[in-house]
Scaffold this motif. Structure first.
Motif, PDB file in Angstrom:
ATOM      1  N   MET A  43      41.531  31.289  17.921  1.00 14.74           N
ATOM      2  CA  MET A  43      40.090  31.297  17.689  1.00 14.74           C
ATOM      3  C   MET A  43      39.776  31.864  16.319  1.00 14.74           C
ATOM      4  SD  MET A  43      38.741  32.113  21.573  1.00 14.74           S
ATOM      5  CE  MET A  43      37.649  33.336  21.037  1.00 14.74           C
ATOM      6  N   ASP A  44      40.480  32.921  15.915  1.00 16.90           N
ATOM      7  CA  ASP A  44      40.285  33.493  14.591  1.00 16.90           C
ATOM      8  C   ASP A  44      40.637  32.474  13.509  1.00 16.90           C
ATOM      9  OD1 ASP A  44      39.457  35.893  15.658  1.00 16.90           O
ATOM     10  OD2 ASP A  44      41.382  36.923  15.350  1.00 16.90           O
ATOM     11  N   LEU A  45      41.731  31.743  13.714  1.00 17.90           N
ATOM     12  CA  LEU A  45      42.157  30.746  12.736  1.00 17.90           C
ATOM     13  C   LEU A  45      41.125  29.626  12.622  1.00 17.90           C
ATOM     14  CD1 LEU A  45      44.156  29.558  10.750  1.00 17.90           C
ATOM     15  CD2 LEU A  45      45.384  28.546  12.684  1.00 17.90           C
ATOM     16  N   ARG A  46      40.626  29.122  13.757  1.00 12.56           N
ATOM     17  CA  ARG A  46      39.614  28.062  13.719  1.00 12.56           C
ATOM     18  C   ARG A  46      38.344  28.552  13.016  1.00 12.56           C
ATOM     19  NH1 ARG A  46      41.368  27.404  18.900  1.00 12.56           N
ATOM     20  NH2 ARG A  46      39.473  28.275  19.795  1.00 12.56           N
ATOM     21  N   GLU A  47      37.968  29.785  13.295  1.00 10.65           N
ATOM     22  CA  GLU A  47      36.778  30.353  12.659  1.00 10.65           C
ATOM     23  C   GLU A  47      37.001  30.493  11.151  1.00 10.65           C
ATOM     24  OE1 GLU A  47      34.537  34.554  12.907  1.00 10.65           O
ATOM     25  OE2 GLU A  47      34.834  33.551  14.838  1.00 10.65           O
ATOM     26  N   ALA A  48      38.169  30.973  10.763  1.00  8.93           N
ATOM     27  CA  ALA A  48      38.481  31.134   9.339  1.00  8.93           C
ATOM     28  C   ALA A  48      38.528  29.775   8.647  1.00  8.93           C
ATOM     29  CB  ALA A  48      39.809  31.877   9.165  1.00  8.93           C
ATOM     30  N   LEU A  49      39.119  28.778   9.297  1.00 13.48           N
ATOM     31  CA  LEU A  49      39.149  27.426   8.726  1.00 13.48           C
ATOM     32  C   LEU A  49      37.740  26.892   8.538  1.00 13.48           C
ATOM     33  CD1 LEU A  49      42.044  25.491  10.479  1.00 13.48           C
ATOM     34  CD2 LEU A  49      41.671  25.709   8.030  1.00 13.48           C
ATOM     35  N   GLY A  50      36.882  27.153   9.500  1.00 12.65           N
ATOM     36  CA  GLY A  50      35.499  26.691   9.417  1.00 12.65           C
ATOM     37  C   GLY A  50      34.736  27.316   8.268  1.00 12.65           C
ATOM     38  N   SER A  51      35.191  28.449   7.782  1.00 15.58           N
ATOM     39  CA  SER A  51      34.500  29.120   6.686  1.00 15.58           C
ATOM     40  C   SER A  51      34.894  28.553   5.318  1.00 15.58           C
ATOM     41  CB  SER A  51      34.795  30.623   6.717  1.00 15.58           C
ATOM     42  OG  SER A  51      36.123  30.881   6.301  1.00 15.58           O
ATOM     43  N   LEU A  52      35.934  27.730   5.276  1.00 14.38           N
ATOM     44  CA  LEU A  52      36.379  27.154   4.004  1.00 14.38           C
ATOM     45  C   LEU A  52      35.492  25.986   3.595  1.00 14.38           C
ATOM     46  CD1 LEU A  52      40.256  27.004   4.537  1.00 14.38           C
ATOM     47  CD2 LEU A  52      38.959  28.712   3.261  1.00 14.38           C
ATOM     48  N   ASP A  53      35.496  25.665   2.309  1.00 15.27           N
ATOM     49  CA  ASP A  53      34.785  24.481   1.838  1.00 15.27           C
ATOM     50  C   ASP A  53      35.504  23.234   2.373  1.00 15.27           C
ATOM     51  OD1 ASP A  53      36.528  23.322  -0.707  1.00 15.27           O
ATOM     52  OD2 ASP A  53      36.742  25.486  -0.406  1.00 15.27           O
ATOM     53  N   GLU A  54      34.818  22.096   2.356  1.00 19.24           N
ATOM     54  CA  GLU A  54      35.340  20.856   2.939  1.00 19.24           C
ATOM     55  C   GLU A  54      36.715  20.479   2.400  1.00 19.24           C
ATOM     56  OE1 GLU A  54      32.719  17.536   2.361  1.00 19.24           O
ATOM     57  OE2 GLU A  54      31.237  18.340   3.749  1.00 19.24           O
ATOM     58  N   LYS A  55      36.853  20.512   1.085  1.00 20.05           N
ATOM     59  CA  LYS A  55      38.095  20.045   0.466  1.00 20.05           C
ATOM     60  C   LYS A  55      39.268  20.949   0.835  1.00 20.05           C
ATOM     61  CE  LYS A  55      38.375  17.179  -3.362  1.00 20.05           C
ATOM     62  NZ  LYS A  55      38.072  16.802  -4.707  1.00 20.05           N
ATOM     63  N   SER A  56      39.056  22.260   0.818  1.00 16.40           N
ATOM     64  CA  SER A  56      40.125  23.200   1.189  1.00 16.40           C
ATOM     65  C   SER A  56      40.514  23.024   2.650  1.00 16.40           C
ATOM     66  CB  SER A  56      39.684  24.642   0.952  1.00 16.40           C
ATOM     67  OG  SER A  56      39.453  24.873  -0.410  1.00 16.40           O
ATOM     68  N   ARG A  57      39.502  22.954   3.520  1.00 12.56           N
ATOM     69  CA  ARG A  57      39.763  22.796   4.950  1.00 12.56           C
ATOM     70  C   ARG A  57      40.535  21.503   5.214  1.00 12.56           C
ATOM     71  NH1 ARG A  57      34.831  23.459   6.947  1.00 12.56           N
ATOM     72  NH2 ARG A  57      34.291  21.278   6.720  1.00 12.56           N
ATOM     73  N   THR A  58      40.090  20.418   4.596  1.00 12.00           N
ATOM     74  CA  THR A  58      40.743  19.126   4.793  1.00 12.00           C
ATOM     75  C   THR A  58      42.179  19.162   4.289  1.00 12.00           C
ATOM     76  OG1 THR A  58      38.633  17.960   4.649  1.00 12.00           O
ATOM     77  CG2 THR A  58      40.623  16.668   4.247  1.00 12.00           C
ATOM     78  N   ALA A  59      42.381  19.692   3.091  1.00 16.37           N
ATOM     79  CA  ALA A  59      43.734  19.743   2.519  1.00 16.37           C
ATOM     80  C   ALA A  59      44.669  20.572   3.397  1.00 16.37           C
ATOM     81  CB  ALA A  59      43.690  20.308   1.105  1.00 16.37           C
ATOM     82  N   ILE A  60      44.212  21.711   3.863  1.00 12.81           N
ATOM     83  CA  ILE A  60      45.051  22.573   4.706  1.00 12.81           C
ATOM     84  C   ILE A  60      45.320  21.916   6.052  1.00 12.81           C
ATOM     85  CG2 ILE A  60      45.069  24.759   5.999  1.00 12.81           C
ATOM     86  CD1 ILE A  60      43.747  26.014   3.474  1.00 12.81           C
ATOM     87  N   MET A  61      44.310  21.288   6.628  1.00 11.77           N
ATOM     88  CA  MET A  61      44.507  20.606   7.920  1.00 11.77           C
ATOM     89  C   MET A  61      45.525  19.480   7.782  1.00 11.77           C
ATOM     90  SD  MET A  61      40.601  20.505   9.409  1.00 11.77           S
ATOM     91  CE  MET A  61      40.791  18.771   9.656  1.00 11.77           C
TER      92      MET A  61
END
Length: 172
Positions: free
Chosen positions: A109-127
């Motif tokens: 849950m912490d990881l999903r929340e932290a991922l959600g706080s990233l900008d679109e491009k960062s979140r997409t690239a990491i995912m």
């Protein structure tokens, strides 16, 4: 039959080959969509839109070996369009439903929340890199971004994730 051969046939208009390709990718498409929209119904709608867009444009794909990258790009754009159109704020919801249910332990849950706080491009690239195991070059193609920039985006995104996770650890 090999994916590139199926893609070649789909580009040529073979609907059965297209269907086989989509069936092999449907769970991955759903997981990706779910990560953006955070509920089952919306994720299914994004997958449906992705398949529709891909079906209409498959004849334009010039290199069959890039079918997966091409489809991923359509899925991400469909998800982002959906989020923008619905003007929803995407939060990690602990009670989210669906056949893909992330682990509900505290770290996840912490990881999903932290991922959600990233900008679109960062979140997409990491995912794409860590959840979909895509190569950096393919991520660069999906994001229409130079390879060196993708490396920087992922590095900076991971740094921000680390800080967010350390903050939530110190709070909890």
């Amino acid at each position: 039959m090999e994916e590139a051969e199926l893609a070649r046939k789909a580009i040529g208009g073979d609907e059965n080959s297209f269907t086989i390709l989509i069936q092999s990718k449907r769970e991955r498409l759903y997981r990706m969509a779910y990560t953006y929209v955070r509920n089952r119904e919306d994720a299914l709608e994004v997958v449906q839109e992705t398949v529709y867009r891909a079906f209409l444009a498959v004849h334009k794909l010039q290199q069959p070996q890039y079918f997966n990258t091409w489809l991923t790009k359509i899925a991400i754009n469909s998800a982002l369009d959906f989020v923008r159109k619905s003007k929803k704020v995407v939060y990690a919801e602990p009670g989210a439903e669906g056949s893909y249910e992330p682990n509900h332990n505290e770290e996840a849950m912490d990881l999903r929340e932290a991922l959600g706080s990233l900008d679109e491009k960062s979140r997409t690239a990491i995912m794409l890199r860590y959840f979909e195991d895509m190569q950096l070059k393919d991520i660069a193609d999906v994001l229409d971004t130079p390879l060196s920039s993708v490396k920087s985006i992922i590095y900076r995104g991971l740094e921000r994730l680390k800080i967010k996770l350390e903050e939530s650890e110190s709070i909890g």
